[in-house]
Each structure stands twice: as structure tokens, then as C-alpha cells.
Write a protein that holds these residues in place. Structure first.
Motif, PDB file in Angstrom:
ATOM      1  N   ASN A 201       0.842  -1.048  -0.061  1.00  0.00           N
ATOM      2  CA  ASN A 201      -0.061  -0.017  -0.038  1.00  0.00           C
ATOM      3  C   ASN A 201       0.910   1.074  -0.087  1.00  0.00           C
ATOM      4  OD1 ASN A 201      -2.619  -1.472  -0.078  1.00  0.00           O
ATOM      5  ND2 ASN A 201      -2.439  -1.472   2.390  1.00  0.00           N
ATOM      6  N   HIS A 202       1.823   1.155   0.833  1.00  0.00           N
ATOM      7  CA  HIS A 202       2.834   2.366   0.828  1.00  0.00           C
ATOM      8  C   HIS A 202       3.554   2.602  -0.424  1.00  0.00           C
ATOM      9  CE1 HIS A 202       5.841   5.084   2.284  1.00  0.00           C
ATOM     10  NE2 HIS A 202       6.836   4.433   1.790  1.00  0.00           N
ATOM     11  N   ILE A 203       3.852   1.839  -1.224  1.00  0.00           N
ATOM     12  CA  ILE A 203       4.437   1.896  -2.549  1.00  0.00           C
ATOM     13  C   ILE A 203       3.487   2.394  -3.467  1.00  0.00           C
ATOM     14  CG2 ILE A 203       5.509   0.788  -4.551  1.00  0.00           C
ATOM     15  CD1 ILE A 203       7.383   0.912  -1.920  1.00  0.00           C
ATOM     16  N   GLN A 204       2.182   1.970  -3.289  1.00  0.00           N
ATOM     17  CA  GLN A 204       1.353   2.830  -4.257  1.00  0.00           C
ATOM     18  C   GLN A 204       0.872   4.003  -3.835  1.00  0.00           C
ATOM     19  OE1 GLN A 204      -0.030   1.165  -6.734  1.00  0.00           O
ATOM     20  NE2 GLN A 204      -0.461  -0.817  -6.524  1.00  0.00           N
ATOM     21  N   LEU A 207       3.709   6.012  -5.128  1.00  0.00           N
ATOM     22  CA  LEU A 207       3.808   6.243  -6.617  1.00  0.00           C
ATOM     23  C   LEU A 207       2.767   7.433  -6.992  1.00  0.00           C
ATOM     24  CD1 LEU A 207       3.172   2.562  -8.068  1.00  0.00           C
ATOM     25  CD2 LEU A 207       5.175   3.998  -8.421  1.00  0.00           C
ATOM     26  N   ALA A 208       1.546   7.486  -6.287  1.00  0.00           N
ATOM     27  CA  ALA A 208       0.852   8.784  -6.270  1.00  0.00           C
ATOM     28  C   ALA A 208       1.389  10.021  -5.797  1.00  0.00           C
ATOM     29  CB  ALA A 208      -0.325   8.353  -5.661  1.00  0.00           C
ATOM     30  N   GLU A 209       2.127  10.016  -4.807  1.00  0.00           N
ATOM     31  CA  GLU A 209       2.911  11.064  -4.180  1.00  0.00           C
ATOM     32  C   GLU A 209       3.674  11.714  -5.249  1.00  0.00           C
ATOM     33  OE1 GLU A 209       4.597  10.511  -0.372  1.00  0.00           O
ATOM     34  OE2 GLU A 209       5.153  12.552  -0.029  1.00  0.00           O
ATOM     35  N   ILE A 210       4.425  10.661  -5.696  1.00  0.00           N
ATOM     36  CA  ILE A 210       5.587  11.358  -6.891  1.00  0.00           C
ATOM     37  C   ILE A 210       5.066  12.144  -7.960  1.00  0.00           C
ATOM     38  CG2 ILE A 210       7.317  10.686  -8.728  1.00  0.00           C
ATOM     39  CD1 ILE A 210       7.823   8.258  -6.609  1.00  0.00           C
ATOM     40  N   LEU A 228       6.037   4.978 -14.809  1.00  0.00           N
ATOM     41  CA  LEU A 228       6.263   4.901 -13.529  1.00  0.00           C
ATOM     42  C   LEU A 228       5.887   3.784 -13.032  1.00  0.00           C
ATOM     43  CD1 LEU A 228       6.902   6.435 -10.568  1.00  0.00           C
ATOM     44  CD2 LEU A 228       4.847   7.326 -11.064  1.00  0.00           C
ATOM     45  N   VAL A 229       6.581   2.901 -12.446  1.00  0.00           N
ATOM     46  CA  VAL A 229       6.072   1.621 -12.099  1.00  0.00           C
ATOM     47  C   VAL A 229       6.137   1.269 -10.605  1.00  0.00           C
ATOM     48  CG1 VAL A 229       7.830   0.252 -13.066  1.00  0.00           C
ATOM     49  CG2 VAL A 229       5.834  -0.880 -12.839  1.00  0.00           C
ATOM     50  N   GLY A 230       5.448   0.521  -9.892  1.00  0.00           N
ATOM     51  CA  GLY A 230       5.777  -0.202  -8.601  1.00  0.00           C
ATOM     52  C   GLY A 230       6.107  -1.479  -8.456  1.00  0.00           C
ATOM     53  N   GLY A 231       6.884  -1.880  -7.492  1.00  0.00           N
ATOM     54  CA  GLY A 231       7.205  -3.164  -7.343  1.00  0.00           C
ATOM     55  C   GLY A 231       7.614  -3.696  -5.849  1.00  0.00           C
TER      56      GLY A 231
END
Ligand code: ZN
Length: 244
Positions: A201-204, A207-210, A228-231
Motif C-alpha cells: 500500500n505504501h509503494i502505491q 507512486l501517487a505522491e511522486i 512509472l511503476v511499482g514493485g
């Protein structure tokens, strides 16, 4: 001079082609001639690489790491060949954890990726500035935010850790705790399932914050010039699961 440039471009194209073929052909065995070719990412290779191709390189690099079939790297040749310039295809934003080193788990050499590292992948203005440089100025095509399992910073947030500047760092992770369904119990740092769900959740959120805080980055994402991608990197399997 022009002829030399043309020959260089042809060699670089051939290298990129060989690399991409290697990426798509699964468990191909390396030959000794491939192993002697230094893998340095050049300006031409960077400009010809799409965001999708750069992400594919990260994915196939991680597959090599997991299988143990690592790409040949002669670091001496690599630092000699990259001394005058760098043209990384990707930028990775990772945790400082000593087990979460992107060059290793993505099997990349010198000059292939920019790294931004901070405990718990938390964002601040200098982190955003570094990412803006790595993408808009230096031309990397992917910005990957990669968290990892059993993250100590996330556990610190769950445990309400207080210590010097660490207090405000872990505070940035806490909103992700609320986003984990109530059915996940116990909500403690000893429950790895809960810890890893908070991290995802934090990584998501990151991504939004960036994108919310950096117009430079959101503009590039919207235009398609970067991805822009999370993992999540799994410490026990070596595998990175990208969120797409
Ligand atoms: Zn961590």
C-alpha cells in the motif's frame, strides 16, 4: 569520423539486438563469445530504448538473478567504458536495506540504472529532485519504486518507533496501515503478511505522491516518455513482482 560513428552505432545496435533476443528467448544458454562482450549501456542504446523495453530489461534481469544465470560483467571494462558518460535506461527508488540492492537483484552493470535509496522508500524534496534529474535531464525511461518484504522501516511505523529523525520518516508510512483490511490480524510487526501488505500500500501511495508533488515527473508519465511503476522485492525468493 562519421564512418567511425556509423560503425559504433551498428555495433551498439547489434549489441542491443543480441541483448533483446536474449531477453525474449527464455533459458538460452550463454556462449563464451557472448560472455566476452562488455555490457555497457550507451547513449545510442538509451535513445533507442522505449519505456516498455527498459521495464522488460529490469524484469529479465531479475529473472536471471533468481535463476542464478547472471549476465557476464567485467567491472573493470565497465568502469573504463563509462568513465566519460552515463546513459542509464532506468531509475530505481529502493529502500536502504542491505539485502535490497537493485544492481544485484536486477542483474545490471555499471551505468545501467540510477538508484535513489532511502529507508522505507519515503519521499522528500531531494528524492523528487534526484528522480527529476535521472529522468528529465539524464534520460532514463523507467522510474521503478521497489519496496521489499520484511521492511524494517515499515515495521518501525507499525511499532510507532521514535528516534531522532527516524520518527518523522516512519510517520510517512503510517497512512498505508489504515489501508489494510481489518480482516488481516494481528496488526503487528511480527505478522509478516500485515507488514508486506502495508508495504505494498505504501509503494502505491508513493507512486501517487511522486506524481502529485512533481510536475516534471507527471508530465513525462502523461506524455509517455517515461513509465512509472511499482514493485515488491521478495527477500526470500529474490523475485521482484511489478505492479502491472
Ligand atoms: Zn526496508
Amino acid at each position: 569520423m562519421k564512418v567511425v560513428n556509423k560503425i559504433s552505432l551498428w555495433i551498439y545496435s547489434a549489441l542491443l539486438f543480441t541483448f533483446l533476443i536474449g531477453c525474449t528467448s527464455g533459458n538460452n544458454s550463454q556462449t563464451s563469445s557472448e560472455e566476452t562482450v562488455p555490457q555497457v549501456f550507451t547513449e545510442e542504446m538509451q535513445s533507442e530504448t522505449t519505456p516498455e523495453e527498459a521495464l522488460e530489461m529490469l524484469k529479465t534481469g531479475n529473472q536471471r538473478f533468481v535463476s542464478g544465470d547472471l549476465k557476464y560483467k567485467d567491472y573493470r571494462k565497465q568502469f573504463e567504458q563509462t568513465a566519460k558518460g552515463q546513459y542509464p535506461h532506468s531509475t530505481v527508488f529502493a529502500c536502504i536495506d542491505s539485502r535490497s540492492s537493485a544492481e544485484q537483484f536486477l542483474d545490471v552493470g555499471i551505468g545501467e540504472i540510477f538508484k535513489v535509496r532511502i529507508a522505507g522508500n519515503t519521499v522528500n524534496e531531494d528524492v523528487l529532485g534526484s528522480m527529476e534529474f535521472a529522468t528529465q535531464v539524464a534520460g532514463s525511461k523507467v522510474l521503478a519504486v521497489i519496496g521489499h518484504t520484511s521492511c524494517g522501516a515499515v515495521k518501525g511505523a507499525i511499532d510507532d518507533a521514535e528516534l531522532g529523525h527516524l520518527t518523522q520518516l516512519v510517520d510517512k508510512i503510517k497512512p498505508a496501515m489504515e489501508q489494510v483490511p481489518d480482516s488481516i490480524q494481528p496488526r503487528t510487526s511480527s505478522n509478516q503478511e500485515f507488514v508486506d501488505m502495508v508495504t505494498k500500500n505504501h509503494i502505491q501511495n508513493v507512486l501517487a505522491e511522486i506524481q502529485n508533488r512533481s510536475e516534471v515527473i507527471s508530465n513525462q508519465v502523461e506524455s509517455g516518455s517515461i513509465k512509472l511503476v511499482g514493485g515488491m522485492y521478495d527477500l526470500s525468493t529474490g523475485e521482484v513482482t511489478f505492479f502491472e
